[in-house]
Design a protein around this motif. Structure first.
Motif, PDB file in Angstrom:
ATOM      1  N   PRO A  19       0.846  -1.241  -0.006  1.00 15.14           N
ATOM      2  CA  PRO A  19       0.085  -0.114   0.147  1.00 15.14           C
ATOM      3  C   PRO A  19       0.908   1.269   0.036  1.00 15.14           C
ATOM      4  CG  PRO A  19      -0.868  -1.441   1.663  1.00 15.14           C
ATOM      5  CD  PRO A  19       0.564  -2.091   1.096  1.00 15.14           C
ATOM      6  N   ILE A  22       2.099   2.015  -3.522  1.00 16.75           N
ATOM      7  CA  ILE A  22       1.087   2.256  -4.427  1.00 16.75           C
ATOM      8  C   ILE A  22       0.467   3.542  -4.034  1.00 16.75           C
ATOM      9  CG2 ILE A  22      -1.258   1.916  -5.179  1.00 16.75           C
ATOM     10  CD1 ILE A  22      -0.386  -1.262  -4.498  1.00 16.75           C
ATOM     11  N   PHE A  23       0.587   4.134  -2.817  1.00 14.80           N
ATOM     12  CA  PHE A  23       0.260   5.447  -2.464  1.00 14.80           C
ATOM     13  C   PHE A  23       1.357   6.423  -2.762  1.00 14.80           C
ATOM     14  CE2 PHE A  23      -2.983   4.141   0.817  1.00 14.80           C
ATOM     15  CZ  PHE A  23      -3.961   5.089   0.417  1.00 14.80           C
ATOM     16  N   LEU A  26       0.296   6.890  -6.468  1.00 11.92           N
ATOM     17  CA  LEU A  26      -0.895   7.475  -6.443  1.00 11.92           C
ATOM     18  C   LEU A  26      -0.509   9.007  -6.407  1.00 11.92           C
ATOM     19  CD1 LEU A  26      -3.879   7.757  -6.466  1.00 11.92           C
ATOM     20  CD2 LEU A  26      -3.771   7.258  -4.072  1.00 11.92           C
ATOM     21  N   PHE A  29       1.189  10.629  -9.463  1.00  7.51           N
ATOM     22  CA  PHE A  29       0.110  11.014 -10.417  1.00  7.51           C
ATOM     23  C   PHE A  29      -0.908  12.079  -9.962  1.00  7.51           C
ATOM     24  CE2 PHE A  29       1.928   7.202 -12.137  1.00  7.51           C
ATOM     25  CZ  PHE A  29       1.795   7.529 -13.432  1.00  7.51           C
ATOM     26  N   THR A  33      -0.975  15.400 -12.201  1.00  7.96           N
ATOM     27  CA  THR A  33      -2.235  15.613 -12.895  1.00  7.96           C
ATOM     28  C   THR A  33      -2.516  17.060 -13.137  1.00  7.96           C
ATOM     29  OG1 THR A  33      -3.015  13.616 -12.403  1.00  7.96           O
ATOM     30  CG2 THR A  33      -4.727  15.146 -13.254  1.00  7.96           C
ATOM     31  N   LEU A  54       9.155  22.419 -24.987  1.00 11.93           N
ATOM     32  CA  LEU A  54       9.111  23.662 -24.237  1.00 11.93           C
ATOM     33  C   LEU A  54       9.559  23.489 -22.657  1.00 11.93           C
ATOM     34  CD1 LEU A  54       6.087  25.733 -25.278  1.00 11.93           C
ATOM     35  CD2 LEU A  54       8.629  26.578 -25.487  1.00 11.93           C
TER      36      LEU A  54
ATOM     37  N   MET B  17      -6.733  -2.223   1.644  1.00 12.95           N
ATOM     38  CA  MET B  17      -6.298  -1.192   1.322  1.00 12.95           C
ATOM     39  C   MET B  17      -5.611  -0.939  -0.065  1.00 12.95           C
ATOM     40  SD  MET B  17      -5.357   1.718   3.263  1.00 12.95           S
ATOM     41  CE  MET B  17      -4.528   2.052   4.815  1.00 12.95           C
ATOM     42  N   ALA B  18      -4.755  -2.029  -0.058  1.00 10.09           N
ATOM     43  CA  ALA B  18      -3.945  -2.078  -1.361  1.00 10.09           C
ATOM     44  C   ALA B  18      -5.162  -2.121  -2.851  1.00 10.09           C
ATOM     45  CB  ALA B  18      -3.213  -3.316  -1.479  1.00 10.09           C
ATOM     46  N   ALA B  21      -6.123   1.487  -2.865  1.00  9.28           N
ATOM     47  CA  ALA B  21      -5.142   2.318  -3.319  1.00  9.28           C
ATOM     48  C   ALA B  21      -5.057   2.145  -5.035  1.00  9.28           C
ATOM     49  CB  ALA B  21      -3.920   2.297  -2.704  1.00  9.28           C
ATOM     50  N   PHE B  22      -5.070   0.820  -5.343  1.00 11.33           N
ATOM     51  CA  PHE B  22      -4.877   0.388  -6.717  1.00 11.33           C
ATOM     52  C   PHE B  22      -5.952   1.261  -7.764  1.00 11.33           C
ATOM     53  CE2 PHE B  22      -1.705  -3.164  -6.851  1.00 11.33           C
ATOM     54  CZ  PHE B  22      -1.033  -2.578  -7.909  1.00 11.33           C
ATOM     55  N   LEU B  24      -7.564   4.020  -7.048  1.00  7.83           N
ATOM     56  CA  LEU B  24      -7.358   5.286  -7.146  1.00  7.83           C
ATOM     57  C   LEU B  24      -6.353   5.732  -8.151  1.00  7.83           C
ATOM     58  CD1 LEU B  24      -7.650   6.569  -3.466  1.00  7.83           C
ATOM     59  CD2 LEU B  24      -8.778   7.425  -5.533  1.00  7.83           C
ATOM     60  N   LEU B  25      -5.175   4.838  -8.076  1.00  7.20           N
ATOM     61  CA  LEU B  25      -3.953   4.877  -9.009  1.00  7.20           C
ATOM     62  C   LEU B  25      -4.274   4.750 -10.390  1.00  7.20           C
ATOM     63  CD1 LEU B  25      -0.984   4.892  -9.332  1.00  7.20           C
ATOM     64  CD2 LEU B  25      -0.788   2.591  -8.881  1.00  7.20           C
ATOM     65  N   PHE B  28      -6.061   7.779 -11.622  1.00  8.33           N
ATOM     66  CA  PHE B  28      -5.154   8.951 -11.889  1.00  8.33           C
ATOM     67  C   PHE B  28      -4.374   8.612 -13.076  1.00  8.33           C
ATOM     68  CE2 PHE B  28      -6.727  10.450  -7.948  1.00  8.33           C
ATOM     69  CZ  PHE B  28      -6.778  11.814  -8.183  1.00  8.33           C
ATOM     70  N   LEU B  29      -4.164   7.469 -13.320  1.00 10.33           N
ATOM     71  CA  LEU B  29      -3.218   7.086 -14.536  1.00 10.33           C
ATOM     72  C   LEU B  29      -3.839   7.329 -15.555  1.00 10.33           C
ATOM     73  CD1 LEU B  29      -1.500   3.929 -13.453  1.00 10.33           C
ATOM     74  CD2 LEU B  29      -0.414   5.177 -14.875  1.00 10.33           C
ATOM     75  N   THR B  31      -6.632   9.503 -16.058  1.00 10.80           N
ATOM     76  CA  THR B  31      -6.943  10.860 -16.370  1.00 10.80           C
ATOM     77  C   THR B  31      -5.840  11.768 -16.407  1.00 10.80           C
ATOM     78  OG1 THR B  31      -7.009  11.085 -14.006  1.00 10.80           O
ATOM     79  CG2 THR B  31      -9.090  10.770 -15.101  1.00 10.80           C
ATOM     80  N   THR B  32      -4.646  11.229 -16.279  1.00  9.74           N
ATOM     81  CA  THR B  32      -3.401  12.219 -16.367  1.00  9.74           C
ATOM     82  C   THR B  32      -3.121  12.320 -17.936  1.00  9.74           C
ATOM     83  OG1 THR B  32      -2.437  11.497 -14.411  1.00  9.74           O
ATOM     84  CG2 THR B  32      -0.962  12.357 -15.809  1.00  9.74           C
ATOM     85  N   ASP B  35       0.577  16.467 -21.145  1.00 11.61           N
ATOM     86  CA  ASP B  35       0.694  17.062 -22.560  1.00 11.61           C
ATOM     87  C   ASP B  35       1.913  18.172 -22.288  1.00 11.61           C
ATOM     88  OD1 ASP B  35      -0.867  18.413 -20.772  1.00 11.61           O
ATOM     89  OD2 ASP B  35      -1.712  19.675 -22.307  1.00 11.61           O
ATOM     90  N   ASP B  37       4.452  20.513 -23.970  1.00 18.10           N
ATOM     91  CA  ASP B  37       4.280  21.842 -25.396  1.00 18.10           C
ATOM     92  C   ASP B  37       5.530  21.464 -26.028  1.00 18.10           C
ATOM     93  OD1 ASP B  37       1.848  23.166 -25.236  1.00 18.10           O
ATOM     94  OD2 ASP B  37       2.733  24.167 -23.331  1.00 18.10           O
TER      95      ASP B  37
END
Lengths: 136, 131
Positions: A19, A22-23, A26, A29, A33, A54, B17-18, B21-22, B24-25, B28-29, B31-32, B35, B37
Motif C-alpha cells: 500500500p 502504491i500510495f 498515487l 500522479f 495531473t 518547451l 487497502m492495497a 489504492a490501486f 485510485l492509482l 489517476f493514471l 486521467t493524467t 501534454d 508543449d
C-alpha cells in the motif's frame, strides 16, 4: 565431494509495504495531473520533425489561431492588433516569456504574419510553433 | 429500552487497502495527460532591428499560395528542401535564409518549410513580411 546445498530461500514477495508503494505512485500522479483550465480553439496542429520541447509551463503563453482566422488568448478573442497589448503586459510581467503559437494548419499566413509583427512590437520574441510529431 | 452494545476491538481492515489504492492509482493514471508543449522554436528579431546584409549571403525562400517553394529562383520540392539547403550551407556558412510566404498560403506549408530548414541545421532564418 558433494556439497550439500540446502539453502531454502523464502520465495515470497513481501506485501506489507505494497500500500505504501502504491500510495507513493498515487500521490505522484495526483500531483502531476493537470486538469485543463482552458482549452482554446478547436484546431488541428501541423506536423513537424525537428521538434523541441518547451522547458517550463510557467513561462509559456499560448496564442490560439483557428482556421477561420480567430485569435484567442486565455479564452478571450482578440483581433491581430489586440495581441500586442496582451502580450506586452505578459512580457513585462515575465521577461522569460515564450509564446507558443497554436495555429491550425489551414490558417492563412497573412494572419500569422500579422501576429509576428505584433509580437515583435510587444517585444515577445521567443516564439514556438506548436506542432505534433511527424511519424514517417 | 436501552440496549447494551458490546464493543469488540475497533480496527480498520487493512487487507483491502492495497486494492483501494490501486483503484485510485488507475483512475489517476487514466486521467493524467502529460501534454508537453512541443514545437518548432524561433526567435523573432527585435522591432527596428534591420541590418543591411550582403546580397550574396541571402537565400530567398518563397512559398506561394498553393504550397510550392521557390528556393533562390529554383522550384524545389518541400521534402528535398533540407538536402538542398544543407548543400548551400556547406558552400557558404554565412548564408541567411529569408522565408517569405504568400499571404494566402497555408500555415502548414510554412511550418513544413521551417521544419526542413531546421533539419538542414540552418540557424539563421529570417522571416520576411509577407506581401
Amino acid at each position: 565431494m558433494k556439497v550439500n546445498r540446502k539453502t531454502q530461500l523464502d520465495s515470497e514477495i513481501p506485501t506489507a509495504s505494497m500500500p505504501d508503494i502504491i500510495f507513493m505512485l498515487l500521490i505522484f500522479f495526483m500531483v502531476t495531473t493537470v486538469l485543463r483550465e482552458y482549452s482554446g480553439l478547436p484546431i488541428s496542429l501541423p506536423k513537424a520533425k525537428r521538434i523541441e520541447k518547451l522547458k517550463s509551463k510557467r513561462h509559456t503563453s499560448h496564442i490560439w489561431v483557428s482556421k477561420e482566422g480567430l485569435v484567442s488568448i486565455e479564452d478571450k478573442l482578440y483581433s491581430a492588433e489586440g495581441v500586442r497589448h496582451v502580450m506586452y503586459e505578459k512580457r513585462v510581467a515575465d521577461p522569460q516569456l515564450v509564446v507558443s503559437l497554436k495555429a491550425d494548419e489551414r490558417a492563412k499566413m497573412e494572419l500569422i504574419s500579422d501576429i509576428h509583427t505584433e509580437l515583435r512590437k510587444a517585444d515577445a520574441l521567443k516564439l514556438n510553433y506548436s506542432s505534433k510529431t511527424q511519424v514517417d | 429500552m436501552a440496549r447494551k452494545r458490546r464493543f469488540k476491538g475497533g480496527e480498520i481492515p487493512t487487507s483491502s487497502m492495497a486494492d483501494i489504492a490501486f483503484l485510485l492509482l488507475i483512475f489517476f493514471l487514466v486521467t493524467t495527460t502529460i501534454d508537453m508543449d512541443k514545437g518548432l522554436g524561433m526567435v523573432l528579431p527585435a522591432e527596428g532591428e534591420e541590418l543591411e546584409i550582403n546580397k550574396k549571403n541571402i537565400l530567398n525562400c518563397l512559398i506561394n499560395s498553393t504550397g510550392n517553394v521557390l528556393l533562390g529562383g529554383e522550384a524545389v520540392e518541400v521534402r528535398n528542401l533540407a538536402r538542398t539547403v544543407r548543400q548551400k550551407l556547406v558552400e557558404n556558412d554565412k548564408l541567411i535564409i529569408s522565408v517569405k510566404a504568400h499571404s494566402a498560403s497555408n500555415y502548414m506549408d510554412y511550418v513544413k518549410v521551417i521544419d526542413q530548414l531546421k533539419q538542414a541545421n540552418a540557424t539563421r532564418i529570417s522571416i520576411a513580411e509577407s506581401g
